[in-house]
Design a protein around this motif. Structure first.
Motif, PDB file in Angstrom:
ATOM      1  N   GLY A   1       1.075  -1.258  -0.291  1.00 61.05           N
ATOM      2  CA  GLY A   1       0.306  -0.231  -0.347  1.00 61.05           C
ATOM      3  C   GLY A   1       0.394   1.567  -0.427  1.00 61.05           C
ATOM      4  O   GLY A   1       1.735   1.294  -0.701  1.00 61.05           O
ATOM      5  N   ASN A   2       0.677   2.367   0.922  1.00 58.35           N
ATOM      6  CA  ASN A   2       1.749   3.051   1.317  1.00 58.35           C
ATOM      7  C   ASN A   2       2.722   2.569   2.404  1.00 58.35           C
ATOM      8  O   ASN A   2       3.641   4.334   2.247  1.00 58.35           O
ATOM      9  CB  ASN A   2       0.364   4.455   1.507  1.00 58.35           C
ATOM     10  N   GLY A   3       2.455   2.360   2.032  1.00 61.35           N
ATOM     11  CA  GLY A   3       4.095   1.455   3.499  1.00 61.35           C
ATOM     12  C   GLY A   3       5.150   0.451   2.928  1.00 61.35           C
ATOM     13  O   GLY A   3       4.691  -0.008   2.096  1.00 61.35           O
ATOM     14  N   THR A   4       6.205   0.104   3.809  1.00 63.29           N
ATOM     15  CA  THR A   4       6.987  -1.018   3.167  1.00 63.29           C
ATOM     16  C   THR A   4       6.667  -2.154   4.817  1.00 63.29           C
ATOM     17  O   THR A   4       6.496  -1.502   5.411  1.00 63.29           O
ATOM     18  CB  THR A   4       8.617  -0.662   3.085  1.00 63.29           C
ATOM     19  N   VAL A   5       6.920  -3.354   3.988  1.00 67.54           N
ATOM     20  CA  VAL A   5       7.622  -4.026   5.491  1.00 67.54           C
ATOM     21  C   VAL A   5       8.343  -5.225   5.017  1.00 67.54           C
ATOM     22  O   VAL A   5       9.097  -5.043   3.629  1.00 67.54           O
ATOM     23  CB  VAL A   5       5.760  -5.454   5.179  1.00 67.54           C
ATOM     24  N   PRO A   6       9.308  -5.125   5.957  1.00 67.70           N
ATOM     25  CA  PRO A   6      10.589  -6.376   6.109  1.00 67.70           C
ATOM     26  C   PRO A   6      10.287  -7.485   5.226  1.00 67.70           C
ATOM     27  O   PRO A   6       9.527  -8.710   5.261  1.00 67.70           O
ATOM     28  CB  PRO A   6      11.052  -6.304   7.555  1.00 67.70           C
ATOM     29  N   ALA A   7      11.762  -7.613   4.373  1.00 65.43           N
ATOM     30  CA  ALA A   7      11.258  -9.210   3.495  1.00 65.43           C
ATOM     31  C   ALA A   7      12.951 -10.017   3.512  1.00 65.43           C
ATOM     32  O   ALA A   7      13.803  -8.750   3.838  1.00 65.43           O
ATOM     33  CB  ALA A   7      10.510  -8.020   2.251  1.00 65.43           C
ATOM     34  N   ALA A   8      13.283 -10.331   3.366  1.00 62.19           N
ATOM     35  CA  ALA A   8      14.339 -11.406   3.631  1.00 62.19           C
ATOM     36  C   ALA A   8      14.447 -12.107   1.964  1.00 62.19           C
ATOM     37  O   ALA A   8      13.240 -12.814   1.685  1.00 62.19           O
ATOM     38  CB  ALA A   8      14.594 -11.870   4.484  1.00 62.19           C
ATOM     39  N   ALA A   9      15.810 -12.649   1.536  1.00 68.64           N
ATOM     40  CA  ALA A   9      15.899 -13.655   0.867  1.00 68.64           C
ATOM     41  C   ALA A   9      16.613 -14.984   0.814  1.00 68.64           C
ATOM     42  O   ALA A   9      18.181 -14.577   1.977  1.00 68.64           O
ATOM     43  CB  ALA A   9      16.157 -13.051  -0.803  1.00 68.64           C
ATOM     44  N   THR A  10      16.328 -15.566   0.457  1.00 68.89           N
ATOM     45  CA  THR A  10      17.023 -17.012   0.972  1.00 68.89           C
ATOM     46  C   THR A  10      17.681 -17.140  -0.781  1.00 68.89           C
ATOM     47  O   THR A  10      16.507 -17.597  -0.939  1.00 68.89           O
ATOM     48  CB  THR A  10      17.050 -17.698   1.506  1.00 68.89           C
ATOM     49  N   ALA A  11      18.825 -17.817  -0.687  1.00 64.50           N
ATOM     50  CA  ALA A  11      19.934 -18.277  -2.518  1.00 64.50           C
ATOM     51  C   ALA A  11      20.325 -19.786  -2.070  1.00 64.50           C
ATOM     52  O   ALA A  11      21.241 -19.156  -1.049  1.00 64.50           O
ATOM     53  CB  ALA A  11      20.437 -17.050  -3.178  1.00 64.50           C
ATOM     54  N   VAL A  12      20.718 -20.943  -2.670  1.00 67.26           N
ATOM     55  CA  VAL A  12      21.395 -21.792  -2.981  1.00 67.26           C
ATOM     56  C   VAL A  12      22.302 -21.280  -4.298  1.00 67.26           C
ATOM     57  O   VAL A  12      22.152 -21.333  -4.926  1.00 67.26           O
ATOM     58  CB  VAL A  12      20.404 -22.789  -2.620  1.00 67.26           C
ATOM     59  N   PHE A  13      23.441 -21.500  -3.418  1.00 73.39           N
ATOM     60  CA  PHE A  13      24.893 -21.212  -4.557  1.00 73.39           C
ATOM     61  C   PHE A  13      25.111 -22.796  -4.771  1.00 73.39           C
ATOM     62  O   PHE A  13      25.862 -23.289  -3.571  1.00 73.39           O
ATOM     63  CB  PHE A  13      25.686 -20.033  -3.935  1.00 73.39           C
ATOM     64  N   GLY A  14      25.716 -22.814  -5.604  1.00 74.73           N
ATOM     65  CA  GLY A  14      26.784 -23.935  -5.804  1.00 74.73           C
ATOM     66  C   GLY A  14      28.468 -23.791  -5.832  1.00 74.73           C
ATOM     67  O   GLY A  14      28.550 -22.491  -5.128  1.00 74.73           O
ATOM     68  N   ARG A  15      29.145 -23.954  -6.027  1.00 69.30           N
ATOM     69  CA  ARG A  15      30.555 -23.792  -5.471  1.00 69.30           C
ATOM     70  C   ARG A  15      31.417 -22.896  -6.358  1.00 69.30           C
ATOM     71  O   ARG A  15      31.446 -23.058  -7.870  1.00 69.30           O
ATOM     72  CB  ARG A  15      31.716 -25.302  -5.819  1.00 69.30           C
ATOM     73  N   PRO A  16      31.731 -21.416  -6.043  1.00 69.36           N
ATOM     74  CA  PRO A  16      32.408 -20.867  -6.317  1.00 69.36           C
ATOM     75  C   PRO A  16      33.521 -21.523  -6.873  1.00 69.36           C
ATOM     76  O   PRO A  16      34.354 -21.958  -6.511  1.00 69.36           O
ATOM     77  CB  PRO A  16      32.609 -19.328  -5.547  1.00 69.36           C
ATOM     78  N   GLU A  17      33.864 -20.791  -8.687  1.00 67.58           N
ATOM     79  CA  GLU A  17      34.874 -21.147  -9.572  1.00 67.58           C
ATOM     80  C   GLU A  17      35.815 -19.867  -9.345  1.00 67.58           C
ATOM     81  O   GLU A  17      35.521 -18.624  -9.909  1.00 67.58           O
ATOM     82  CB  GLU A  17      34.717 -21.826 -10.841  1.00 67.58           C
TER      83      GLU A  17
END
Length: 498
Positions: free
Chosen positions: A196-212
């Motif tokens: 609406g005319n405001g915001t609410v907190p949110a969070a995200a979760t990501a799954v990553f593979g092995r960094p090269e």
């Protein structure tokens, strides 16, 4: 009688009534007075600083960062196999600009220069840098996404692949003055969800593979931290979901990085983007300092209407039209005198109110969204034109109705009521938008000094300083109302008896 003489005669009438000329001066004084009072009454969140980006504007710079130092040139490649979001007070939902991917930062301080390639919650693959720049990647339904970020000197290239073999560039950007050693790695960010005319907190979760990794990376463990938690633009984490729902009274989530096989599962909140007005509750914009234009507008409505209705009330209009029987030029002369006087008295007041109010507000610790000199000039000239057009509109309505009370009431309802409704925080955003599209209130877009970036979801309402029309189109709406009022007034003035 020449038209110039007619204008002079109308000017003589105007200045001979002390209330009209004095009222114009009082309207100008109100603009300055309210700027001083607004600045003096400002309060600020002094405990948390507002990050400033390379472009000089306020930014959100909060995210969860899993990183290592990169010395010189190199690259990092990773799979992003999933991205999910949690929104406070909801069981599900997606935050379209939730982000997970790879980032290179020039420094650790808030507002540091950066480049990132990412997967988003609802806008596909993007590459963004230095907060205000956004590049869309290729559109594809295939997944998972494999991302790569490569540094070569000051140049950063982001790429995406669906199979790890064929790579498609998203964008190549240059970060001027990038130091030899940078911090680079995985990140997750999730801005507050608009509600609406405001915001609410949110969070995200990501799954990553092995960094090269390629290049000069240390042979050690990864550091993990929440970036920007102590800044004014960080929206925080939502409550911890329990039993499939969010317990709004429970403990809040926190950022985290957990090893998952050869990769990581990362939870993060915050955003890396230009800051919006709603993200800085203790911040202000130039339009806040110019609230005095609103009571000034009411005073000018009265003066504009009385400039013609007084002649009807005292039966002086017949004398005016006898001296100059061509009636339309009489109305034009009145409009010129009224518009010029209003513009010339308002402009110096606005030009004084902006820097004086800003200086006082900053002394109180208030953060003000920055305004360039050119923008400040545009605001001052545009607002003075708005007030002048308002007075001319009132003149036209007064000519049509011929009675002071009904003319003033009509003008106030047409101009003042929409503005009051727009400033009402409980009014739905769609209604605010409609009012500032089709009513004379659209002209207040001349005060807008903040930018609604397309890659940032925010509370983009007029109450927060964002208007659906630009300054010139908004002013054109009021011009249209004034032109219609004057046109109708000219027709009736010619047809009716004095």
């Amino acid at each position: 009688m020449a038209f110039a003489q007619l204008v002079h005669a109308e000017w003589t009438k105007f200045r001979s009534v002390r209330g009209w000329l004095g009222g114009s001066a009082v309207a100008a004084a109100m603009i300055v007075l309210f700027a001083v009072l607004t600045g003096a009454g400002a309060t600020a969140d002094g405990a948390r600083a507002v990050p400033v980006g390379p472009h000089g504007g306020p930014v959100s710079d909060g995210f969860y960062f899993v990183h290592q130092p990169l010395d010189g040139d190199g690259s990092i490649t990773v799979d992003v196999t999933s991205l999910t979001t949690v929104i406070a007070a909801e069981r599900g939902g997606t935050v379209p600009w939730a982000k997970a991917g790879l980032i290179i930062r020039a420094g650790a301080g808030p507002g540091s220069s950066y480049a990132a390639v990412m997967v988003t919650g609802g806008h596909g693959v993007r590459m963004q840098h230095d907060y205000i720049h956004d590049h869309a990647g290729p559109v594809s339904a295939a997944g998972p996404r494999r991302l790569r970020l490569t540094r070569s000197g000051d140049t950063i290239t982001g790429e995406v692949s669906t199979d790890g073999t064929r790579w498609t560039p998203v964008a190549t950007v240059r970060l001027a003055g990038l130091p030899a050693t940078v911090q680079a790695g995985l990140f997750v960010a999730c801005p507050n969800a608009v509600d609406g005319n405001g915001t609410v907190p949110a969070a995200a979760t990501a799954v990553f593979g092995r960094p090269e990794l390629r290049g000069q990376w240390p042979q050690g463990s990864w550091d993990a931290e929440q970036v920007g938690a102590d800044t004014a633009t960080f929206g925080g984490y939502p409550p911890v979901p329990t039993g499939g729902a969010v317990d709004v009274h429970g403990p809040r989530m926190t950022g985290a990085s957990t090893p998952t096989g050869d990769g990581f599962t990362v939870t993060g909140a915050g955003d890396i983007a230009p800051a919006t007005r709603s993200e800085i509750p203790a911040g202000g914009v130039a339009g806040d300092l110019l609230f005095g234009a609103f009571p000034a507008l009411i005073a000018l409505c009265v003066i504009g209407a009385l400039f013609i209705t007084t002649e009807y009330r005292h039966a002086l209009i017949g004398t005016t039209l006898t001296a100059f029987p061509h009636r339309t030029p009489v109305l034009a002369a009145k409009a010129i005198v009224l518009g010029v006087v209003t513009f010339l008295t308002s402009l110096p007041a606005i030009a004084l109110a902006l820097p004086v109010g800003a200086r006082i507000a900053r002394a109180q610790g208030l953060y003000l969204f920055p305004v360039t000199t050119a923008t400040a000039v545009r605001v001052a000239v545009g607002l003075a034109a708005l007030l002048a057009l308002t007075a001319v509109f009132a003149l036209g309505v007064g000519t049509v109705l011929r009675r002071s009370a009904s003319a003033v009431t009509t003008v106030v309802v047409a101009l003042v009521l929409p503005h009051l409704l727009v400033l009402t925080p409980i009014l739905p955003a769609a209604v605010q938008r409609w009012l500032t599209l089709v009513t004379p209130d659209a002209a207040f877009a001349v005060q807008q000094t903040v930018v609604a970036y397309p890659h940032v979801d925010g509370v983009y309402t007029p109450a927060n300083g964002y208007y659906p029309l630009g300054p010139l189109p908004g002013l054109a709406v009021l011009c249209g109302y004034a032109a219609v009022a004057l046109g109708l007034a000219a027709v009736l003035l010619r047809r009716r008896d004095a």
